[in-house]
Scaffold this active site. Structure first.
Site, PDB file in Angstrom:
ATOM      1  N   GLU A   1       0.858  -1.169   0.000  1.00 44.48           N
ATOM      2  CA  GLU A   1       0.000   0.000   0.000  1.00 44.48           C
ATOM      3  C   GLU A   1       0.898   1.223   0.000  1.00 44.48           C
ATOM      4  O   GLU A   1       1.707   1.407   0.900  1.00 44.48           O
ATOM      5  CB  GLU A   1      -0.903  -0.022   1.237  1.00 44.48           C
ATOM      6  CG  GLU A   1      -1.803   1.191   1.327  1.00 44.48           C
ATOM      7  CD  GLU A   1      -3.246   0.819   1.600  1.00 44.48           C
ATOM      8  OE1 GLU A   1      -3.476  -0.230   2.235  1.00 44.48           O
ATOM      9  OE2 GLU A   1      -4.141   1.577   1.179  1.00 44.48           O
TER      10      GLU A   1
ATOM     11  N   THR B   1       1.486   5.589  -0.897  1.00 44.20           N
ATOM     12  CA  THR B   1       0.842   6.837  -0.492  1.00 44.20           C
ATOM     13  C   THR B   1      -0.382   7.146  -1.330  1.00 44.20           C
ATOM     14  O   THR B   1      -1.304   7.769  -0.865  1.00 44.20           O
ATOM     15  CB  THR B   1       1.818   8.025  -0.586  1.00 44.20           C
ATOM     16  OG1 THR B   1       2.868   7.663  -1.473  1.00 44.20           O
ATOM     17  CG2 THR B   1       2.381   8.362   0.755  1.00 44.20           C
TER      18      THR B   1
ATOM     19  N   LYS C   1      -0.754  -1.395  -9.940  1.00 44.86           N
ATOM     20  CA  LYS C   1      -0.741  -0.285  -8.987  1.00 44.86           C
ATOM     21  C   LYS C   1      -1.957   0.587  -9.270  1.00 44.86           C
ATOM     22  O   LYS C   1      -2.050   1.220 -10.311  1.00 44.86           O
ATOM     23  CB  LYS C   1       0.558   0.505  -9.150  1.00 44.86           C
ATOM     24  CG  LYS C   1       0.731   1.660  -8.176  1.00 44.86           C
ATOM     25  CD  LYS C   1       2.211   2.062  -8.111  1.00 44.86           C
ATOM     26  CE  LYS C   1       2.430   3.472  -7.619  1.00 44.86           C
ATOM     27  NZ  LYS C   1       3.865   3.833  -7.570  1.00 44.86           N
TER      28      LYS C   1
ATOM     29  N   ASP D   1      13.840   9.190  -5.054  1.00 44.98           N
ATOM     30  CA  ASP D   1      13.250   8.444  -3.942  1.00 44.98           C
ATOM     31  C   ASP D   1      13.877   7.069  -3.823  1.00 44.98           C
ATOM     32  O   ASP D   1      13.175   6.068  -3.649  1.00 44.98           O
ATOM     33  CB  ASP D   1      11.727   8.351  -4.098  1.00 44.98           C
ATOM     34  CG  ASP D   1      11.027   8.034  -2.770  1.00 44.98           C
ATOM     35  OD1 ASP D   1      11.673   8.146  -1.709  1.00 44.98           O
ATOM     36  OD2 ASP D   1       9.837   7.669  -2.799  1.00 44.98           O
TER      37      ASP D   1
HETATM   38  N1  LIG Z   1       6.275  -4.445  -9.843  1.00 47.78           N
HETATM   39  C1  LIG Z   1       6.158  -4.826  -8.559  1.00 47.78           C
HETATM   40  N2  LIG Z   1       6.322  -6.107  -8.229  1.00 47.78           N
HETATM   41  C2  LIG Z   1       6.215  -6.474  -6.927  1.00 47.78           C
HETATM   42  N3  LIG Z   1       5.961  -5.645  -5.917  1.00 47.78           N
HETATM   43  C3  LIG Z   1       5.781  -4.357  -6.184  1.00 47.78           C
HETATM   44  C4  LIG Z   1       5.865  -3.870  -7.518  1.00 47.78           C
HETATM   45  N4  LIG Z   1       5.668  -2.547  -7.501  1.00 47.78           N
HETATM   46  C5  LIG Z   1       5.471  -2.214  -6.210  1.00 47.78           C
HETATM   47  N5  LIG Z   1       5.528  -3.273  -5.404  1.00 47.78           N
HETATM   48  C6  LIG Z   1       5.364  -3.274  -3.945  1.00 47.78           C
HETATM   49  O1  LIG Z   1       4.447  -2.266  -3.562  1.00 47.78           O
HETATM   50  C7  LIG Z   1       5.085  -1.260  -2.750  1.00 47.78           C
HETATM   51  C8  LIG Z   1       4.547   0.104  -3.091  1.00 47.78           C
HETATM   52  O2  LIG Z   1       4.800   0.386  -4.440  1.00 47.78           O
HETATM   53  P1  LIG Z   1       5.290   1.830  -4.912  1.00 47.78           P
HETATM   54  O3  LIG Z   1       6.477   2.225  -4.136  1.00 47.78           O
HETATM   55  O4  LIG Z   1       5.428   1.819  -6.387  1.00 47.78           O
HETATM   56  O5  LIG Z   1       4.004   2.678  -4.507  1.00 47.78           O
HETATM   57  P2  LIG Z   1       3.891   4.145  -3.903  1.00 47.78           P
HETATM   58  O6  LIG Z   1       2.449   4.381  -3.755  1.00 47.78           O
HETATM   59  O7  LIG Z   1       4.639   5.059  -4.714  1.00 47.78           O
HETATM   60  O8  LIG Z   1       4.547   3.964  -2.511  1.00 47.78           O
HETATM   61  P3  LIG Z   1       5.219   5.028  -1.560  1.00 47.78           P
HETATM   62  O9  LIG Z   1       4.750   6.350  -1.958  1.00 47.78           O
HETATM   63  O10 LIG Z   1       4.762   4.598  -0.205  1.00 47.78           O
HETATM   64  O11 LIG Z   1       6.685   4.836  -1.735  1.00 47.78           O
HETATM   65  C9  LIG Z   1       6.578  -1.443  -3.008  1.00 47.78           C
HETATM   66  O12 LIG Z   1       7.347  -1.030  -1.908  1.00 47.78           O
HETATM   67  C10 LIG Z   1       6.692  -2.929  -3.277  1.00 47.78           C
HETATM   68  O13 LIG Z   1       6.787  -3.649  -2.071  1.00 47.78           O
HETATM   69 MG   LIG Z   2       7.285   3.424  -2.813  1.00 48.14          MG
END
Ligand SMILES: Nc1ncnc2c1ncn2[C@@H]1O[C@H](COP(=O)(O)OP(=O)(O)OP(=O)(O)O)[C@@H](O)[C@H]1O
Ligand SMILES: [Mg+2]
Lengths: 372, 297
Positions: free
Chosen positions: B17, B19, B38, B131
């Site tokens: 999960e 942000t 996502k 990041d």
């Molecule tokens: N392609 C993928 N394969 C497997 N797991 C994934 C993948 N993309 C994301 N994840 C998992 O989901 C989490 C959150 O994804 P991501 O960092 O892209 O989202 P975010 O909303 O930008 O998160 P944040 O803002 O909290 O860093 C990652 O830390 C990872 O554990």
């Molecule tokens: Mg992230």
């Protein structure tokens, strides 16, 4: 035939006009009577549009104000004070004071430009510049209701709106690229034309700006002609149809590099070549030139206007074009430079006629013989 | 081309999960391929497509590299935006937490090298990741590592002086940015990468501050407060006079990362963790470091 793309907008006085804005409105003089009704409305819209919501977010308001007195590109192009050299031409009366923000800014070298990656980045720009370009004959091929003149009016309005919101040049160039690419694929009605322009500007500002205006701001910019939902729907459509391909290479990307290369690069040359690149946005017939050619030609044309040695060998060897390839584009830009003085599309011309930008738009055109 | 739909995917399992949305593991029905979805909710925003998503999608579409997560597709419909990524088994954070024994040096070397290769590729394409942290690095069974989460990334065409300072999770944020430097460039990603390098040995974040000021204090206590001689322009940064830190002598990297042992590794780490951004090595230079002499490239 009615060539106005944008339907008459309600002549509504915005609720709150920032006092500073009011001054600005009064200060800018334009021959309003000569312009069509619609353009007048448009012109007022963009001027009267208060910068809603941006003020609190922009903690750095003051600093930003100073920066915007000169095009954003200047700051990163000059590497040190010693390269700044004033050129005084008969029409250019302003001088740079010791306290000029530009001078202060330039003492720090921009890390993004001295980075060891600049060669790779330049090569990659050249390789990819044609990837996301519009078709060059979409008005004839795709559009039923939009013509060249209407495009020019829209671009002029986008230039003005960008200036009002102090957007970076990148934002403006990207927005117009998005409009052209969308129009290359889909026919758009007159009623939707301004919405498309504003939505593309919104997407571009989300991509480039730190504090993009909110949708409400854009609704307001368009004087409530379109609803918030119209914007959301239009944005989704543009994103989908252009497949989110927003990492676009524009003349601005090349201009930065070429200005560093060209011999005797000074502030006036920078402002003037930036002006020529912006003017080119107004002219549909120049879509045929790739971004790197526009940027290089803008510098050579500016050198001509400033009566410098036109075909600077350093720039000629750096840019991928020969004099023969450059010449028609240089002439086109010089033609635009001259016609802008009497054109109805005034946003760009007025911006660069002011003393803040060294009145470059008012300079005398060079004799074309100098280019042979 | 038929636009992709959410219905094309099945077996959704929530794996993370973030942000601005939820990440699911899912199967593409037509091919049986495993993907990561996502989801970005749009209704809460009411601002249309968030700028983070606009940047993440358009940047990732143009970044094609073995060390950068592949974006297969984008589904944009009816107030919801779904990004379809290649699926990787784990993020580096979970991997570090799951290792009971020290991570073998060979493994660390390989991960670090791949990280640098991904970062160098971004920088060559004028993109700052901004990041870098273990949660945003994905690994698979083959030992491949890929940069993910380009939500804060952006191109550095715009004069950096106007780039936002709300970047990089506090623990991985470089001291110059913490002190208010807005003219940062590629060096921002190198500091973060250095922090992750050390973290793979000590298995916890190297600098764990609670606020920007506290983060700086943690950094200076460990690395030593920078002197004006070593970093002349530091005095111009707004935070420098504001915080007025005492002069901590700092510790040696050997004390900070005792399990590293390898002198080449210490040398490389010290080049990445330079407080003065001008002295930090580039990703390309780091890749050429003798620390990597014995790995397959
Ligand atoms: N392609 C993928 N394969 C497997 N797991 C994934 C993948 N993309 C994301 N994840 C998992 O989901 C989490 C959150 O994804 P991501 O960092 O892209 O989202 P975010 O909303 O930008 O998160 P944040 O803002 O909290 O860093 C990652 O830390 C990872 O554990
Ligand atoms: Mg992230």
């Amino acid at each position: 035939m009615n060539s106005n793309p944008l339907k008459p907008l309600p002549r509504k006085i915005p609720k709150e006009i920032h006092p500073k804005k009011m001054n600005k409105i009064n200060r800018i003089k334009r021959p309003l009577d000569n312009i069509t009704n619609i353009q007048t409305t448009l012109y007022e819209n963009s001027l009267k549009n208060p910068r809603i919501g941006n003020k609190d977010k922009k903690g750095k308001k003051k600093e930003k104000k100073i920066e915007t007195k000169t095009p954003k590109l200047i700051e990163s192009t000059i590497q040190n004070n010693s390269s700044i050299q004033m050129v005084l031409t008969p029409n250019c009366t302003s001088t740079i004071s010791q306290e000029s923000p530009i001078k202060q800014k330039t003492t720090n070298t921009d890390p993004s430009l001295v980075a060891e990656y600049s060669e790779e980045i330049y090569q990659q720009f050249l390789e990819n510049e044609k990837k996301y370009q519009p078709s060059i004959d979409y008005i004839e091929e795709t559009q039923n209701m939009i013509n060249e003149k209407m495009r020019e009016i829209l671009v002029d309005w986008l230039i003005e709106t960008s200036q009002e919101h102090e957007f970076h040049s990148e934002t403006l160039f990207l927005a117009i690229n998005l409009v052209d690419r969308f129009l290359s694929k889909y026919s758009v009605s007159k009623q939707q034309f301004q919405l498309l322009g504003a939505a593309c500007l919104m997407i571009a500002s989300k991509y480039e700006e730190i504090y993009p205006p909110s949708i409400d701001d854009f609704v307001y910019i368009c004087m409530n002609t379109y609803t918030k939902n119209n914007f959301v729907v239009c944005e989704t459509k543009v994103c989908n149809e252009l497949h989110f391909d927003f990492t676009v290479i524009t003349p601005i990307h090349f201009l930065r590099r070429f200005l560093r290369i060209t011999e005797g690069s000074d502030l006036i040359l920078m402002v003037l070549s930036n002006y020529l690149c912006e003017l080119q946005l107004l002219d549909y017939s120049l879509l045929k030139y790739p971004p790197s050619l526009i940027a290089a030609a803008a510098i050579f044309a500016a050198r001509g206007i400033l009566q410098k040695n036109i075909w600077d060998p350093a720039l000629l060897s750096d840019c991928p074009y020969s004099i023969a390839q450059l010449r028609t584009c240089v002439f086109d830009l010089l033609r635009l430079f001259e016609s802008a003085k009497n054109s109805e599309s005034k946003a760009c011309f007025s911006k660069y006629s002011g003393t803040e930008l060294y009145n470059v738009a008012l300079l005398k055109s060079p004799s074309l013989e100098n280019f042979f | 081309m038929i636009p992709a739909k959410v219905d094309d995917y099945t077996d959704l399992q929530k794996i993370g999960e973030g942000t601005y949305g939820v990440v699911y593991k899912a199967t593409k029905i037509s091919t049986g391929e495993t993907v990561a979805l996502k989801d970005i909710r749009l209704e809460s925003e009411d601002e249309g497509v968030p700028s983070t998503a606009i940047r993440e999608i358009s940047l990732l579409k143009d970044l094609k590299h073995p060390n950068i997560v592949r974006l297969h597709d984008v589904i944009n419909s009816d107030r919801k935006l779904t990004l379809v990524f290649e699926y990787l088994k784990q993020d580096l954070k979970k991997y570090i937490d799951s290792c009971k024994d020290p991570i073998p040096t060979r493994q660390i070397k390989s991960f670090l090298y791949q990280m640098l290769r991904g970062v160098a590729y971004c920088h060559e394409h004028k993109v700052l990741h901004r990041d870098m942290k273990p949660q945003n690095l994905l690994i698979n069974k083959k030992g491949e590592l890929k940069l993910a989460d380009f939500g804060l990334a952006r191109t550095f065409g715009i004069p950096v002086s106007s780039i936002s300072k709300e970047v990089v999770t506090l623990w991985y944020r470089p001291p110059d940015v913490l002190l208010g430097n807005l003219k940062y460039g590629t060096s921002i990603d190198i500091w973060s990468t250095g922090c992750i390098f050390a973290e793979m040995y000590i298995k916890k974040p190297l600098f764990r501050g609670k606020s920007p000021k506290n983060q700086l204090k943690k950094i200076f206590k460990k690395m030593g407060t920078p002197s004006k001689e070593a970093w002349p322009s530091v005095v111009k940064l707004p935070g420098w006079s504001e915080y007025n830190f005492q002069e901590y002598p700092g510790k040696t990297l050997q004390e900070l990362v005792p399990t590293m042992e390898d002198p080449e590794g210490f040398d490389l780490l010290s080049r990445m963790l330079q407080c003065n951004p001008a002295k930090r090595c580039s990703a390309k230079e780091a890749m050429k470091h003798s620390f990597f002499n014995d790995i397959k490239k």
